[in-house]
Design an enzyme around this catalytic site. Structure first.
Site, mmCIF file in Angstrom:
data_model
loop_
_atom_site.group_PDB
_atom_site.id
_atom_site.type_symbol
_atom_site.label_atom_id
_atom_site.label_comp_id
_atom_site.label_asym_id
_atom_site.label_seq_id
_atom_site.Cartn_x
_atom_site.Cartn_y
_atom_site.Cartn_z
ATOM 1 C CB SER A 201 -0.848 0.071 1.261
ATOM 2 O OG SER A 201 -1.943 -1.001 1.124
ATOM 3 C CG HIS A 223 -2.542 3.047 3.883
ATOM 4 N ND1 HIS A 223 -2.741 2.550 5.021
ATOM 5 C CD2 HIS A 223 -2.849 2.179 2.966
ATOM 6 C CE1 HIS A 223 -2.823 1.297 4.882
ATOM 7 N NE2 HIS A 223 -3.075 0.872 3.370
#
Length: 276
Positions: A201, A223
């Protein structure tokens, strides 16, 4: 006499009308000639594009209309091509899928939605207890926790990464992707130091940050860090179309800021981390 005068006056009018008609015909002929030349040039241009197997304009046009705002479509269409092909993002995606399949079948799983058996013992996963194994700060991107996790990352990185790599090529896309992966693991080690970390991610959000420059992110350190990496290094790399990166001062500013954050994270992990 009157008939003679009418004939004398009618002569110039007839000549003038004939002259106007002749000029109109000339104008029409010129316009037809110009239109014919333009059509021939357009046909030749299309023929040249059709003969170029590495520039499928129809595909690029569809991608640009679907993903890009109007002002940058022309630049994308001018620069996008498949030579070299988007090897980096496809190779990374295949590697991540292969590792997932390996851990899904390596040990019997009750279900594939969430993998637990095996991945916690993987040499790729980021483990707070094994931070001295520095490769884990990068290799964690190869391991995913389940079907939903890997499918989400693969769809996003292929959707964004392939068009990006057709314009900017693998070196630039790889730089942004790996910068996001490293930023994600380092940020997680600071803000959530006792948590295991898996998934790509960080790299995906780096591509998103560099691509859109305005991304809504969920509240996970990896993230957010990946997104910031994309908004700094990614924006600089992807906005630098027409000149070398090494000659762009914004690139060096972004690199300096990124390295400063990396050095702080390394210092934190060595001397200050609660995981010690």
């Amino acid at each position: 006499m009157k008939d003679a005068d009418d004939k004398v006056e009618g002569g110039p009018r007839i000549m003038a009308a004939a002259h106007d008609l002749e000029m109109e015909e000339d104008v029409n002929l010129n316009m037809d000639r110009e239109m014919k030349e333009e059509l021939e040039e357009e046909k030749m241009r299309e023929d040249r594009e059709g003969k170029d197997p590495f520039k499928p304009k129809k595909v690029h046009r569809i991608v640009s209309r679907w993903m890009l705002p109007e002002p940058v479509r022309r630049t994308y269409l001018e620069r996008a091509n498949c030579l070299p092909p988007p090897v980096f993002i496809i190779s990374i995606s295949i590697a991540e899928l292969a590792v997932f399949i390996y851990y899904a079948v390596w040990k019997p799983q009750k279900q594939w939605i969430t993998l637990d058996t095996g991945i916690l013992e993987s040499p790729f996963i980021y483990s707070p207890e094994k931070r001295e194994e520095a490769w884990r700060f990068i290799s964690y991107m190869l391991v995913h926790a389940g079907v939903q996790h890997i499918l989400g990352n693969l769809v996003m990185q292929l959707t964004l990464g392939i068009p990006l790599e057709m314009v900017h090529k693998g070196l630039r896309v790889g730089l942004v992707y790996l910068a996001g992966v490293i930023a994600g693991s380092l940020a997680s080690s600071i803000f959530d130091p006792l948590r295991f970390l898996v998934g790509a991610s960080g790299g995906v959000y780096a591509l998103m940050g560099g691509y859109f420059m305005n991304v809504l992110v969920v509240s996970f350190a990896a993230h957010i860090a990946g997104c910031f990496a994309g908004m700094s290094i990614g924006y600089t790399v992807f906005s630098c179309f027409d000149k070398a990166l090494l000659k762009d001062p914004r690139f060096w500013i972004a690199i300096a800021a990124y390295l400063a954050c990396v050095l702080f994270a390394v210092f934190f992990n060595i001397f200050l981390s609660p995981a010690n």
